[in-house]
Scaffold this active site. Structure first.
Site, PDB file in Angstrom:
ATOM      1  N   THR A 190       0.912  -1.172  -0.066  1.00  0.00           N
ATOM      2  CA  THR A 190      -0.015  -0.140  -0.058  1.00  0.00           C
ATOM      3  C   THR A 190       0.792   1.310  -0.059  1.00  0.00           C
ATOM      4  OG1 THR A 190      -0.224  -0.306   2.468  1.00  0.00           O
ATOM      5  CG2 THR A 190      -2.031  -1.134   0.931  1.00  0.00           C
ATOM      6  N   LYS A 220       4.010  -6.924   3.660  1.00  0.00           N
ATOM      7  CA  LYS A 220       3.746  -5.471   3.591  1.00  0.00           C
ATOM      8  C   LYS A 220       3.278  -4.768   4.900  1.00  0.00           C
ATOM      9  CE  LYS A 220       0.337  -3.465   3.605  1.00  0.00           C
ATOM     10  NZ  LYS A 220      -0.640  -2.600   4.409  1.00  0.00           N
ATOM     11  N   THR A 262      -1.067  -5.714  12.184  1.00  0.00           N
ATOM     12  CA  THR A 262      -0.851  -4.619  11.529  1.00  0.00           C
ATOM     13  C   THR A 262      -0.254  -4.710  10.121  1.00  0.00           C
ATOM     14  OG1 THR A 262       1.329  -4.560  12.192  1.00  0.00           O
ATOM     15  CG2 THR A 262      -0.817  -3.226  13.607  1.00  0.00           C
ATOM     16  N   GLU A 319       5.947   4.820   7.534  1.00  0.00           N
ATOM     17  CA  GLU A 319       5.682   6.034   6.618  1.00  0.00           C
ATOM     18  C   GLU A 319       6.231   7.133   7.107  1.00  0.00           C
ATOM     19  OE1 GLU A 319       1.082   4.576   5.572  1.00  0.00           O
ATOM     20  OE2 GLU A 319       1.312   5.885   7.192  1.00  0.00           O
ATOM     21  N   ASN A 369      -0.264  10.483   5.636  1.00  0.00           N
ATOM     22  CA  ASN A 369      -1.624  10.028   6.115  1.00  0.00           C
ATOM     23  C   ASN A 369      -2.737  11.139   6.137  1.00  0.00           C
ATOM     24  OD1 ASN A 369      -1.616   7.173   7.549  1.00  0.00           O
ATOM     25  ND2 ASN A 369       0.621   8.339   8.104  1.00  0.00           N
TER      26      ASN A 369
END
Length: 408
Positions: free
Chosen positions: A158, A184, A195, A281, A403
């Protein structure tokens, strides 16, 4: 463990298809704009299976279907995965869509429906674009080449910036046994299992009960010791398939090479877990916390996760600020037993605390160390024999940017 470690070796050029009898595929179905978004893992023979799942009480439809599949016979032959849409909070239609993915995959490979597991990852709350997914399942052409493995690795991502893959091998009963994995995970990383997606293949012969026992043990010490942002996803799972084609004697805890198998699984899961933590991220640094001298291993794990999960520690690492007060605070609120008078702490090889008292250190040297892309924080509580590790990443401006625009 030093003797065992000579038996388990990393296969640098290995991938999820290195273990005998496994094939994969990945392609672009149109769920995402550009990148591959549909993949499959296929075993040439039914494989004994075990899985662990998110502890989030709200679980996506594919988890329910996968649990049902594994519970039927403890065997899986294919895992179908899509990215871009989580199929979570999608009601009755979401369950029908997950079952439809299972049925279509079973028809493609001419196997029973309960031999298929289903996984999805992506945006929560959107109906599944089955008009794109269903016809493309039939187009998944599995194989064992490097390109097949690369296409699959991309299909499950993702917001990840790179595909996560690893492979290890050992010898059991005189037979070469391989284990590999692809995963992932980038955001919503605070496991307690939950998660990420992880798919592990092995040609080891092991019964499903022992496989589940091993997976639970190893996940607790690896995937459950990473955190990026404290959020636990609705979707994610780790699935292990063991097809037995290595033809070793059946592994159980009583087998003389059981510890070797545990190490093989640990190395595989730990390597994937660290890659996930490194790819948080917006992250620029991997943080590894080593805790010893705790009352119990569980306390050591609590403290490690408390430190890597602290937003203040994460931002200090990002800013190359050796603010050890943030670390000591995270130890104190971890919920683990500590003696406030006996704590030793270091960053890298630079000791900052001895018996809970500060030691003078060079701020310049500390700043220079914190510019590395891997940061180690070491804690010795000196009250017991418990030990553990945890992994996380720094918290950067880019985490907010990524995000804030995840759906756009």
């Amino acid at each position: 463990m030093s003797e065992l470690k000579t038996k388990v070796r990393q296969v640098e050029s290995g991938s999820i298809v290195t273990p005998s009898g496994f094939q994969v595929a990945g392609l672009h179905s149109g769920v995402k704009r550009k990148r591959n978004d549909l993949g499959v893992v296929y075993s040439e023979t039914p494989a004994n299976a075990a899985a662990v799942y998110t502890l989030n009480q709200i679980q996506a439809a594919p988890l329910g279907v996968t649990k049902e599949s594994i519970a039927t016979e403890n065997k899986i032959q294919a895992v179908i995965i899509n990215s871009g849409n989580a199929n979570a909070c999608t009601g009755k239609q979401g369950m029908l869509d997950a079952y439809s993915m299972r049925k279509t995959t079973a028809e493609k490979f001419t196997i029973p429906e309960h031999y298929v597991a289903v996984a999805s990852t992506g945006i929560i709350g959107l109906d599944m674009p089955m008009d794109k997914i269903t016809p493309h399942i039939a187009k998944l052409a599995v194989g064992k080449t490097e390109k097949h493995a690369t296409d699959f690795g991309e299909a499950i991502l993702t917001t990840d910036t790179f595909a996560k893959s690893t492979c290890f091998a050992t010898e059991i009963d005189g037979k070469k046994v391989s284990m590999a994995g692809a995963a992932k995970g980038s955001g919503m990383i605070e496991p307690n299992m939950g998660t990420m997606l992880g798919f592990i293949t092995t040609d080891a012969e092991i019964d499903s009960t022992s496989l589940h026992l091993a997976l639970k043990q190893v996940v607790d010490a690896t995937f459950n010791c990473i955190t990026v942002d404290g959020d636990t996803s609705t979707n994610d799972m780790v699935v292990v398939l063991a097809n037995g084609l290595a033809e070793n004697n059946t592994l159980t805890p009583e087998h003389e090479d059981w510890d070797t198998f545990i190490e093989l699984l640990t190395n595989t899961c730990e390597d994937l877990a660290k890659q996930i933590a490194r790819d948080g991220e917006g992250a620029t640094k991997l943080i590894e916390v080593n805790v010893k001298g705790a009352k119990t291993d569980e306390d050591a794990k609590k403290i490690g996760k408390s430190i890597v999960g602290s937003s203040l520690v994460k931002t200090a690492v990002f800013g190359t600020d050796a603010n050890w007060g943030r670390v000591i605070a995270a130890i104190g609120y971890s919920g683990a037993e500590v003696n406030p008078e006996t704590i030793n702490m270091s960053i890298g090889t630079m000791q900052l605390l001895k018996n809970s008292e500060p030691i003078g250190f060079s701020e310049e040297d500390a700043t220079a160390y914190l510019q590395n892309d891997t940061i180690q924080i070491n804690v010795d509580l000196k009250i017991g024999n418990g030990k553990g590790k945890a992994w996380g990443c720094d918290l950067t401006y880019d985490y907010v940017r990524i995000n804030a625009s995840y759906r756009s």
